[in-house]
Scaffold this motif. Structure first.
Motif, PDB file in Angstrom:
ATOM      1  N   MET A   1       0.825  -1.205   0.000  1.00 14.70           N
ATOM      2  CA  MET A   1       0.000   0.000   0.000  1.00 14.70           C
ATOM      3  C   MET A   1       0.862   1.258   0.000  1.00 14.70           C
ATOM      4  SD  MET A   1      -3.010  -1.108  -0.321  1.00 14.70           S
ATOM      5  CE  MET A   1      -3.764   0.523  -0.280  1.00 14.70           C
ATOM      6  N   LYS A   2       2.023   1.196   0.626  1.00 12.90           N
ATOM      7  CA  LYS A   2       2.921   2.351   0.588  1.00 12.90           C
ATOM      8  C   LYS A   2       3.435   2.596  -0.819  1.00 12.90           C
ATOM      9  CE  LYS A   2       5.957   1.436   3.813  1.00 12.90           C
ATOM     10  NZ  LYS A   2       7.121   1.679   4.697  1.00 12.90           N
ATOM     11  N   LEU A   3       3.612   1.512  -1.580  1.00 12.02           N
ATOM     12  CA  LEU A   3       4.085   1.656  -2.958  1.00 12.02           C
ATOM     13  C   LEU A   3       3.074   2.384  -3.838  1.00 12.02           C
ATOM     14  CD1 LEU A   3       5.770  -1.792  -3.774  1.00 12.02           C
ATOM     15  CD2 LEU A   3       6.897   0.413  -3.455  1.00 12.02           C
ATOM     16  N   ILE A   4       1.790   2.195  -3.526  1.00 12.97           N
ATOM     17  CA  ILE A   4       0.768   2.796  -4.374  1.00 12.97           C
ATOM     18  C   ILE A   4       0.158   4.055  -3.761  1.00 12.97           C
ATOM     19  CG2 ILE A   4       0.195   0.516  -5.300  1.00 12.97           C
ATOM     20  CD1 ILE A   4      -2.390   0.601  -3.719  1.00 12.97           C
ATOM     21  N   LYS A   5       0.715   4.529  -2.636  1.00 20.06           N
ATOM     22  CA  LYS A   5       0.112   5.650  -1.913  1.00 20.06           C
ATOM     23  C   LYS A   5       0.104   6.934  -2.730  1.00 20.06           C
ATOM     24  CE  LYS A   5       4.329   7.014   0.598  1.00 20.06           C
ATOM     25  NZ  LYS A   5       4.459   8.344  -0.046  1.00 20.06           N
ATOM     26  N   ASP A   6       1.036   7.081  -3.667  1.00 16.29           N
ATOM     27  CA  ASP A   6       1.091   8.303  -4.467  1.00 16.29           C
ATOM     28  C   ASP A   6       0.135   8.272  -5.655  1.00 16.29           C
ATOM     29  OD1 ASP A   6       2.988   9.443  -2.798  1.00 16.29           O
ATOM     30  OD2 ASP A   6       4.656   8.550  -3.900  1.00 16.29           O
ATOM     31  N   LEU A   7      -0.491   7.121  -5.886  1.00 14.14           N
ATOM     32  CA  LEU A   7      -1.493   7.032  -6.949  1.00 14.14           C
ATOM     33  C   LEU A   7      -2.824   7.551  -6.409  1.00 14.14           C
ATOM     34  CD1 LEU A   7      -0.682   3.435  -8.264  1.00 14.14           C
ATOM     35  CD2 LEU A   7       0.035   5.605  -9.297  1.00 14.14           C
TER      36      LEU A   7
END
Length: 337
Positions: A88-94
């Motif tokens: 979820m941290k990997l996609i948090k900027d999406l």
């Protein structure tokens, strides 16, 4: 406010659960409705449990001092919780709304559990289909397809594969609307870390290359999405050749060219060779999504209905008429949030 006191159950007394070094006995805590979870951004009260699985439970919670409701995934395994939080941290900027991905608010350990706080969504696609007495109209399938293709496009842009796309992991975001989001990133993985030995996807939605032990990439998600779009109730895939006739008999609003476009998109999504399988960007430009094939006066009425469903024109009474189209069945007592 009184702090939570978890009820200790089943204190482990078996010698088999004791280490040779005489480690202290562990206690198993049972989380119940009315209990509180102390997070980093607030204190959450468990209102009800929405579901459970091998991972643990999902609870509908309120945050003290706020009118919002949240879905908190409560996991028994700290390893699984930390793994999902990492994804979820990997996609948090999406942008979760623009890209139709579930929104995460925080992660925290509590007692012997790992908790991830998500936005509260409505009902999953599987349960909605089970509540319907007829097939899903193409106008709504197109909306669902577009939303999930946007999700796959976003994940591909950061090199992440979801690896568990199925009806249960697609949820309607709002009450009485066809706005879906992709959830549950517990099995998600960075694409570069996918290997032939990776155990992913449930059987009905498993890509051929996974079954055959071939090299894998994010195209496994495209196959799974194709299977989702082709699915009817209870994960049974309907006959594509028979689909057009069934819809013609069932719906007043029907267009054969639209069905041909849909079947063509499905065939490209369900291409056995992953190297030739359609990509999210290509799929979003497919005629079924863009509706280029619906131009012309002869298709004006059907095209208008399709545009309404896609949100390109103001909704009409026909758009939400259950006798003509699929309308998601909301879950009772949904909080705002």
């Amino acid at each position: 406010m009184s702090w939570i006191h978890f009820r200790s159950v089943n204190r482990i007394q078996s010698d088999q659960n004791m280490s040779k070094k005489g480690r202290r006995k562990m206690e198993v805590f049972e989380l119940m409705e009315g209990h509180y979870l102390v997070g980093n951004q607030g204190i959450y009260k468990v209102q009800e449990f929405l579901g459970q699985g091998s991972f643990g439970k999902v609870a509908k919670c309120t945050k003290l001092g706020s009118p919002e409701c949240y879905a908190i995934k409560i996991m028994k395994s700290s390893w699984a919780g930390e793994r999902e939080f990492k994804m979820m941290k990997l996609i948090k900027d999406l942008d979760p709304d623009e890209n139709h991905l579930i929104k995460m608010y925080e992660w925290f350990p509590f007692q012997n559990m790992t908790c991830i706080v998500y936005e509260l969504l409505d009902v999953n696609l599987h349960d909605s289909l089970m509540n319907e007495v007829q097939l899903v109209h193409l106008c709504w399938i197109r909306v669902i397809a577009q939303h999930l293709l946007k999700a796959l496009k976003a994940l591909k842009s950061i090199g992440v594969a979801h690896c568990d796309i199925k009806l249960d992991n697609i949820m309607f975001a709002e009450l009485d609307s066809v706005n879906v989001k992709l959830i549950d990133f517990g099995l998600a993985v960075e694409t570069k870390k996918l290997s032939t030995e990776t155990k992913i996807q449930v059987t009905p939605f498993r890509a051929p290359e996974v079954i055959l032990g071939l090299p894998l990439d994010e195209s496994v998600d495209m196959w799974a999405l194709g299977m989702v779009l082709a699915s009817n109730k209870a994960n049974h895939v309907i006959n594509l050749d028979a689909m057009m006739h069934e819809h013609r008999d069932m719906f007043e609003a029907h267009d054969d060219d639209d069905h041909r476009a849909f079947i063509d998109l499905l065939k490209n999504m369900l291409e056995v060779n992953p190297q030739n399988r359609i990509t999210p960007i290509q799929a979003l430009e497919h005629d079924f999504i863009t509706m280029k094939h619906l131009a012309g006066k002869s298709k004006a009425m059907y095209a208008g209905t399709a545009e309404e469903a896609m949100g390109k024109t103001p909704p009409s009474e026909a758009q939400v008429n259950p006798s003509c189209f699929f309308v998601p069945v909301p879950s009772p007592g949904k909080c705002r949030g």
